[in-house]
Design an enzyme around this catalytic site. Structure first.
Site, PDB file in Angstrom:
ATOM      1  N   CYS A 118       0.144  23.693 -19.085  1.00 27.61           N
ATOM      2  CA  CYS A 118      -0.729  23.011 -18.126  1.00 27.61           C
ATOM      3  C   CYS A 118      -1.930  23.889 -17.761  1.00 27.61           C
ATOM      4  CB  CYS A 118       0.076  22.559 -16.900  1.00 27.61           C
ATOM      5  SG  CYS A 118      -0.791  21.281 -15.930  1.00 27.61           S
ATOM      6  N   HIS A 218       4.472  19.554 -19.025  1.00 23.25           N
ATOM      7  CA  HIS A 218       5.389  20.518 -18.407  1.00 23.25           C
ATOM      8  C   HIS A 218       6.759  20.461 -19.090  1.00 23.25           C
ATOM      9  CE1 HIS A 218       3.122  22.056 -14.923  1.00 23.25           C
ATOM     10  NE2 HIS A 218       2.472  20.914 -15.027  1.00 23.25           N
ATOM     11  N   GLU A 220       8.960  22.641 -19.284  1.00 25.19           N
ATOM     12  CA  GLU A 220      10.005  23.347 -18.537  1.00 25.19           C
ATOM     13  C   GLU A 220      10.824  22.419 -17.646  1.00 25.19           C
ATOM     14  OE1 GLU A 220       6.586  23.171 -15.663  1.00 25.19           O
ATOM     15  OE2 GLU A 220       6.835  23.401 -17.827  1.00 25.19           O
TER      16      GLU A 220
END
Length: 251
Positions: A118, A218, A220
């Site tokens: 990001c 994202h 994660e």
């Protein structure tokens, strides 16, 4: 800390936020990070170490790392890419900007495997001379990439055939996104690795053999799917092994 090849988990540095935070009985300025970054690195086989946005980050101070993750976060100061701030652009965070631009320079000098997430992808782009759209809804006519505060949107990605990212994710993928800025002019050496249906650049990578991938999404936040982090850890393990061999080679 010396690398010794594949007999230990690769050490992955992860950049952190510098924010006013509350924890325990305290409320203070703190270097903080979402736990999911650490969990994703660990699930992929690496050990995460947190890098605060305060420090002397140069190639000779981070050469013990095996890989680097540039985390998400606040908008980059638009002065770094020659623009005046848009009304929607956040307050500059010069300390964090300086630390992460220095880390990009160090990682590129060392050939350190890099995953830029990001804001991190935007840092990578600007560090290489690129620019940003400061408010993507004005470009694409939708807020789908950042539907609400603290809420992720879902973005369908189409990867570029032959890209490293296509080899990791396949021709298409769905990603969690939360961004109001996006890449405009690409930095030197970067190529588009994935796009959204509205044309937004959703991933880039550096040309050449090194692992350097930026994603606007994202990954994660999907600990069940750590393919990107696994690719980073695999590249980090190879980097550690290569460095260990170089250090042992007779002069």
């Amino acid at each position: 800390m010396a690398s010794n090849g594949s007999d230990r988990p690769p050490v992955i540095g992860v950049t952190t936020y510098l924010e006013h935070s509350a924890f325990g009985i305290w409320e203070a300025e703190a270097a903080v990070l979402h736990r999911v970054y650490v969990e994703s690195v660990r699930a992929a086989g690496g050990n995460a170490v947190l890098l605060p946005p305060i420090g002397d980050w140069r190639a000779d101070t981070v050469d013990w790392l095996d890989g680097l993750v540039l985390s998400g976060g606040a908008d980059i100061d638009p002065a770094r890419y020659g623009q005046a701030p848009h009304p929607t652009t956040g307050t500059p965070q010069p300390t964090r900007d300086a630390a992460e631009f220095a880390l990009v320079e160090a990682a590129l000098e060392l050939g350190l495997p890099l995953l830029a997430v990001c804001r991190g992808m935007q840092v990578l782009n600007v560090a290489l001379g690129g620019t940003l759209h400061q408010h993507t809804p004005e470009v694409v006519g939708t807020t789908d990439h950042q539907p609400e505060v603290a809420m992720f949107g879902k973005t369908d990605l189409t990867t570029t055939p032959g890209s490293a990212l296509a080899g990791i994710l396949g021709p298409t993928a769905q990603a969690h996104c939360h961004h109001h800025q996006s890449l405009d002019r690409l930095g030197e050496g970067l190529v588009v690795a994935a796009t959204a249906p509205d044309g937004t650049v959703e991933a880039v990578e550096l040309t050449g053999p090194r692992f350097a991938v930026g994603v606007q999404s994202h990954p994660e936040h999907d600990v069940e799917d750590v393919r990107l982090f696994a690719a980073l850890v695999e590249a980090a393990r190879a980097h550690a092994t290569s460095r260990s061999h170089r250090r042992r080679a007779p002069r």
